[in-house]
Design an enzyme around this catalytic site. Structure first.
Site, PDB file in Angstrom:
ATOM      1  N   TYR A   1      92.238 112.268   6.567  1.00 45.30           N
ATOM      2  CA  TYR A   1      91.744 110.948   6.166  1.00 45.30           C
ATOM      3  C   TYR A   1      92.882 110.128   5.572  1.00 45.30           C
ATOM      4  O   TYR A   1      93.831 110.688   5.021  1.00 45.30           O
ATOM      5  CB  TYR A   1      90.680 111.083   5.075  1.00 45.30           C
TER       6      TYR A   1
ATOM      7  N   ASP B   1      80.970 108.219   7.213  1.00 50.11           N
ATOM      8  CA  ASP B   1      80.075 107.241   6.597  1.00 50.11           C
ATOM      9  C   ASP B   1      80.107 105.949   7.404  1.00 50.11           C
ATOM     10  O   ASP B   1      81.043 105.692   8.160  1.00 50.11           O
ATOM     11  CB  ASP B   1      80.515 106.951   5.149  1.00 50.11           C
TER      12      ASP B   1
ATOM     13  N   TYR C   1      83.436 115.896   0.907  1.00 51.93           N
ATOM     14  CA  TYR C   1      83.099 114.500   0.589  1.00 51.93           C
ATOM     15  C   TYR C   1      84.328 113.861  -0.044  1.00 51.93           C
ATOM     16  O   TYR C   1      84.637 114.097  -1.206  1.00 51.93           O
ATOM     17  CB  TYR C   1      81.903 114.447  -0.363  1.00 51.93           C
TER      18      TYR C   1
END
Ligand SMILES: [Zn+2]
Ligand SMILES: [Zn+2]
Length: 454
Positions: free
Chosen positions: A343, A275, A415
């Site tokens: 992440y 993103d 996501y």
């Protein structure tokens, strides 16, 4: 004694010459797949020579009529010099032909243009770097039709198309003047000769450069993002820039690559995308930049790396650039939804968190599959589906009593923001559903992209 020769090849040659004017090359081309290591001109010339020897033999016999007829054909429709000499010696009349039925238009054989076409093609590549090339030809529809008719009429099973004969001949000439090889699989260049318009077009095939990028500043989209009000034209809303964001990763990489390779355009292919507000850290994300119509094919990759890093003013960083191919770039994109990504996130909760709760949630997420329905925020560009994603590992650390640092090791395409928040039940399970608290992703970085194809 062996069987007397009754030749279908010779009969067919005579039958065709009765009807049509055919030069050596075009006659020979009707038998192109018979006998190798020779040329169509040689084939045609040999047929005419054998026929005129046989006819000359008949002329010298008691029954010379058939011989006379054949010599007349070869001298006339065959435009064959030795037969013309015999005809003159024996006072055999023949009609003079000049235009070959299969390769001439406007009184000129297309093959007579080869020198000129070669020169034109050579001019086009004066400042183009390449090792090899391929030649293609767009033929005259009229000449193609004539060839097709002939093929059908005489059941020619071994004939070659005019354009492939012409392309090969042009290829030989270009090889001579350019000193480069003809390449069929992955030519650097393709010369396309359009017979009708007498134009040579040059197609310069793209080059592909592989690398990994890090995004060191938030707020950069991966590809150029046009202003939604003016669609890139420039308006008040975007202060005339035509853009929603001033820069992009693909432009930082692609613009410099395109300039250095003197290309006309670029495409940026990456193993997924983060993103806009997410950093790409660690060893970076694999990408391939494809530069169209490059006039340089072997750039100095060290200097390209330096220039990209310098011109982006440390907003992004690339490294390990190397030359690659189209297959690799496709593979990188395909693998993006199956490879593993890591992440690091900061999660804000709406109530106090217990350490024991975090351990429990870590355990419950270990090696499971979650279901994610396409988040609302991306549903305008992605199909509304439920995707299953593999969660390999989640580690949670308390920062404050309502703030958690979270490490995720998950399948590509997960996501993560929604894995944290639950996205109103569209992602299941989620950190929020497991903790029984409202969870919001406050900060997110990609720390590793593992790739099977790099
Ligand atoms: Zn011809
Ligand atoms: Zn605008």
């Amino acid at each position: 004694m062996t069987t007397p020769i009754q030749s279908r090849v010779l009969d067919t040659a005579v039958n065709m010459l009765e009807q049509y004017t055919l030069c050596d090359r075009c006659l020979g081309r009707q038998f192109a797949w018979l006998s190798t290591n020779t040329s169509n001109s040689e084939r045609g010339r040999s047929l005419k020579l054998v026929l005129s020897m046989m006819a000359d033999d008949e002329l010298k016999s008691e029954n010379p009529d058939h011989g006379k007829k054949i010599i007349g054909l070869l001298a006339g429709h065959g435009m064959f010099k030795p037969a013309q000499t015999i005809a003159e010696k024996n006072s055999i009349e023949y009609g003079k032909s000049v235009d070959c039925h299969l390769c001439s238009t406007d009184g000129q054989s297309i093959f007579d243009k080869i020198e000129d076409v070669t020169k034109k093609a050579g001019e086009l590549v004066k400042d183009v770097e390449f090792d090899h090339f391929l030649v293609g030809t767009v033929s005259f529809p009229l000449l193609d039709d004539r060839q097709d008719d002939l093929r059908a009429k005489y059941s020619l099973l071994h004939a070659e198309a005019l354009k492939s004969d012409f392309s090969r001949e042009l290829g030989k000439h270009l090889h001579e003047i350019l000193k480069k090889e003809v390449e069929f699989e992955r030519p650097h260049l393709v010369f396309l000769y359009d017979m009708v318009n007498d134009i040579v077009r040059l197609q310069i095939n793209p080059v592909f450069i592989y690398g990994r990028y890090q995004k060191l500043v938030r707020g950069i989209p991966q590809s150029r993002w046009d202003c939604k009000d003016c669609k890139g034209k420039g308006c008040e809303e975007c202060k005339g820039t035509g853009r929603r964001y001033p820069d992009s990763i693909s432009e930082y990489v692609g613009d410099v690559a395109q300039r250095l390779l003197r290309g006309s355009r670029f495409k940026f292919h990456a193993a997924g995308r983060e993103d806009i507000d997410v950093l790409m850290l660690g060893k970076g994300r694999p990408f391939v930049v494809e530069v169209s119509e490059p006039r340089i094919r072997t750039p100095d990759l060290v200097s390209l790396t330096k220039r990209i890093n310098k011109e982006s003013k440390k907003r992004i960083r690339v490294e390990n650039l190397e030359m690659t191919n189209r297959e690799h770039s496709q593979k990188i994109k395909e693998d993006a939804s199956t490879n593993i990504k890591e992440y690091l996130a900061v999660i804000q909760t709406d109530g106090p968190v217990q350490k024991t709760e975090l351990r429990r949630v870590e355990g419950e997420f270990s090696g499971i599959e979650i279901e994610q329905r396409t988040p609302t925020r991306v549903s305008h560009r992605r199909a509304d589906l439920i995707r299953k994603k593999q969660i390999h590992e989640i580690r949670l650390k308390m920062l404050k009593n309502d703030s958690i640092e979270a490490f995720f090791k998950v399948q590509g395409g997960t996501y993560v923001k929604e894995l944290i928040s639950g996205d109103d039940g569209r992602t299941n399970p989620s950190i929020a559903s497991k903790l029984g608290l409202v969870c919001v992703c406050k900060k997110l970085d990609v720390t590793a992209v593992y790739s099977n194809s790099s």
